[in-house]
Scaffold this motif. Sequence first.
Motif, PDB file in Angstrom:
ATOM      1  N   ALA A   1      63.463 -53.713   3.378  1.00  5.65           N
ATOM      2  CA  ALA A   1      63.762 -54.871   2.525  1.00  5.65           C
ATOM      3  C   ALA A   1      65.241 -55.208   2.582  1.00  5.65           C
ATOM      4  CB  ALA A   1      63.330 -54.589   1.084  1.00  5.65           C
TER       5      ALA A   1
ATOM      6  N   SER B   1      63.945 -46.905  -9.333  1.00  5.85           N
ATOM      7  CA  SER B   1      63.790 -48.096  -8.495  1.00  5.85           C
ATOM      8  C   SER B   1      62.310 -48.431  -8.327  1.00  5.85           C
ATOM      9  CB  SER B   1      64.435 -47.855  -7.124  1.00  5.85           C
ATOM     10  OG  SER B   1      63.880 -46.694  -6.516  1.00  5.85           O
ATOM     11  N   ARG B   2      62.055 -49.725  -8.108  1.00  9.76           N
ATOM     12  CA  ARG B   2      60.671 -50.184  -8.021  1.00  9.76           C
ATOM     13  C   ARG B   2      60.480 -51.011  -6.748  1.00  9.76           C
ATOM     14  NH1 ARG B   2      58.573 -48.939 -12.957  1.00  9.76           N
ATOM     15  NH2 ARG B   2      56.708 -50.263 -12.886  1.00  9.76           N
ATOM     16  N   TYR B   3      59.430 -50.660  -6.010  1.00  8.01           N
ATOM     17  CA  TYR B   3      59.067 -51.356  -4.770  1.00  8.01           C
ATOM     18  C   TYR B   3      57.878 -52.258  -5.066  1.00  8.01           C
ATOM     19  CZ  TYR B   3      57.108 -51.987  -0.051  1.00  8.01           C
ATOM     20  OH  TYR B   3      56.595 -52.513   1.119  1.00  8.01           O
ATOM     21  N   TYR B   4      58.033 -53.536  -4.714  1.00 10.13           N
ATOM     22  CA  TYR B   4      57.003 -54.527  -5.008  1.00 10.13           C
ATOM     23  C   TYR B   4      56.457 -55.144  -3.717  1.00 10.13           C
ATOM     24  CZ  TYR B   4      58.977 -54.551  -9.762  1.00 10.13           C
ATOM     25  OH  TYR B   4      59.418 -54.191 -11.007  1.00 10.13           O
TER      26      TYR B   4
ATOM     27  N   THR C   1      57.086 -46.620  -7.739  1.00 13.30           N
ATOM     28  CA  THR C   1      58.359 -46.144  -8.272  1.00 13.30           C
ATOM     29  C   THR C   1      58.395 -44.621  -8.234  1.00 13.30           C
ATOM     30  OG1 THR C   1      59.853 -46.229 -10.184  1.00 13.30           O
ATOM     31  CG2 THR C   1      57.510 -46.156 -10.679  1.00 13.30           C
TER      32      THR C   1
ATOM     33  N   GLU D   1      60.684 -48.175   3.110  1.00 14.26           N
ATOM     34  CA  GLU D   1      60.387 -49.564   2.729  1.00 14.26           C
ATOM     35  C   GLU D   1      61.615 -50.225   2.103  1.00 14.26           C
ATOM     36  OE1 GLU D   1      58.448 -47.035   2.355  1.00 14.26           O
ATOM     37  OE2 GLU D   1      56.460 -47.559   3.117  1.00 14.26           O
ATOM     38  N   TRP D   2      62.374 -49.456   1.361  1.00 11.80           N
ATOM     39  CA  TRP D   2      63.610 -49.964   0.752  1.00 11.80           C
ATOM     40  C   TRP D   2      64.577 -50.426   1.832  1.00 11.80           C
ATOM     41  CZ3 TRP D   2      66.061 -47.016  -3.950  1.00 11.80           C
ATOM     42  CH2 TRP D   2      67.167 -47.739  -4.441  1.00 11.80           C
TER      43      TRP D   2
ATOM     44  N   ALA E   1      61.132 -46.325  -5.470  1.00  8.62           N
ATOM     45  CA  ALA E   1      60.864 -47.062  -4.236  1.00  8.62           C
ATOM     46  C   ALA E   1      60.955 -46.129  -3.031  1.00  8.62           C
ATOM     47  CB  ALA E   1      61.859 -48.210  -4.083  1.00  8.62           C
TER      48      ALA E   1
ATOM     49  N   VAL F   1      62.585 -54.838  -3.448  1.00 10.24           N
ATOM     50  CA  VAL F   1      62.965 -53.624  -4.178  1.00 10.24           C
ATOM     51  C   VAL F   1      63.906 -54.011  -5.308  1.00 10.24           C
ATOM     52  CG1 VAL F   1      64.216 -51.431  -4.077  1.00 10.24           C
ATOM     53  CG2 VAL F   1      62.650 -52.058  -2.232  1.00 10.24           C
TER      54      VAL F   1
ATOM     55  N   ALA G   1      57.755 -58.278   0.452  1.00 11.59           N
ATOM     56  CA  ALA G   1      58.151 -56.994  -0.129  1.00 11.59           C
ATOM     57  C   ALA G   1      59.568 -57.077  -0.686  1.00 11.59           C
ATOM     58  CB  ALA G   1      58.063 -55.892   0.920  1.00 11.59           C
TER      59      ALA G   1
END
Length: 345
Positions: free
Chosen positions: A16, A45-48, A6, A12-13, A8, A57, A55
Motif C-alpha cells: 500500500a 494498525s489496520r489493513y483494509y 489488525t 500488505e502494508w 496490519a 492501511v 487496499a
Amino acid sequence: MRQVITPAPREEWRAALAGDDRALPEHAPEWIDALCADGRYADASRYYVTDDGRAFVLPLVARRGPLGLGGWLQCFPPSWGIGGLVGADADADVLRAVIADLRRTRSQRIGLRPDPARWTAWDAAVAGDRTVLTIPRRAHVIDLTGGAEHAFSQFSKSARRGTRVAEKSGVRVEIDRSGALLEDYYRLYLLSIDRWAERQHEPRALARFRARRRDPLSKLRAMSDHLGKAFVIALAYVDDRPAFGSITLLGQTAHDTRAAMDRDLVDKTYAGDLVQWRMIELACELGCTAYHLGESGQSTSLAQFKEKFGARPLDYAELRIERLPWTPTDQRLRSLVKKVLRFRD
C-alpha cells in the motif's frame, strides 16, 4: 469493507505504501516500530480491503497502561507527526467506512491527524457528523514535482539571497543519515526551548521539563534507529560550532519535523535558509513529490518564514471521536494553567 486485519500485515502494508506517491514518511511501518519502542504504545494498525478490491492501511497505536483504559487509539500521539490513511485513491466513501470501523472498536478515545494535503476527502467524510470533533489546524507544504531548480525559483528574493549569503560567508552544512549528529542537534534544541520559554513567559525549568518529556533524546534515537537513512539531521556550522539544525523524515514525500538554533551564532549568517535549501535539494534528488514544513498554527511570523521557501498554507483539522468529553476538559485545563502562568502563545 470486505476485510479488516489488525495489526496490519507488513507485506500488505509495504505494498500500500509503495503504491501511494503521496505517502508521508510517518506512513511507514518503521514509524510505528519507533513509536512503540519505549513500551507505552502497541501497534494497532489496520489493513483494509474494500469491496472493489482497493487496499489501504491506517497506521495506528493503542495506549498501554492505565491511560489506555477503555481504549485510546491514535494516529498519532502529540509530537509524533501526521498520518491518516495510506494507499492510492482513498475517497470520502472509503474514509467514512474507516471511521465506522473505528467506532466499532468501542474505544473511549480515537484521535486522527490526517495529511493536510488530503484534507478535502476527510472533510467530505465527516461533513455533518456531529459525533466527530474537529480541531482546526494549519500546515505548510512545498510542491516538489517540478524538481530542485523549479523549487528554488519559487523562493522569495530574500530567501534566495539568504541562501547565497550563507554560502559565501562560509556556513558549512553537514547532512547526517546515521544519527551521529543527534547530540549536537539536541543541544541546539534545549537552547531553543530556553528562548521560547522567555518569549512565552514560561518558567525555564517547566519548559525544559515539558520539552524532555515531549521529545526526549531517547525518542529521537528510536526514530533514527528504526527509520535509518530516512531520518536526516542537517546541521549548519558557523565558525565550526553548531548554529542551526533540523530533522527531516524522507519517504515518497519529505517532512521537516523539527528545527532549532543558537540565535547568537546564527545572527545574520542566514544559516537556516541554507539548511532549508540543502534539505529541499536532497528531497528532490530522492524523488520526493512534496516537502511538508509542519504545523504553523495562526503564527504570522512562522507562516511568513515558511512561505518565503515557496510553501503554501493548508487548512485542515485533527479529528477526535470520544465517548466522554476528554478533549474539551483537557482544553479547559490547559487554558487555566496558561492564565495562571500568564503564558503567551
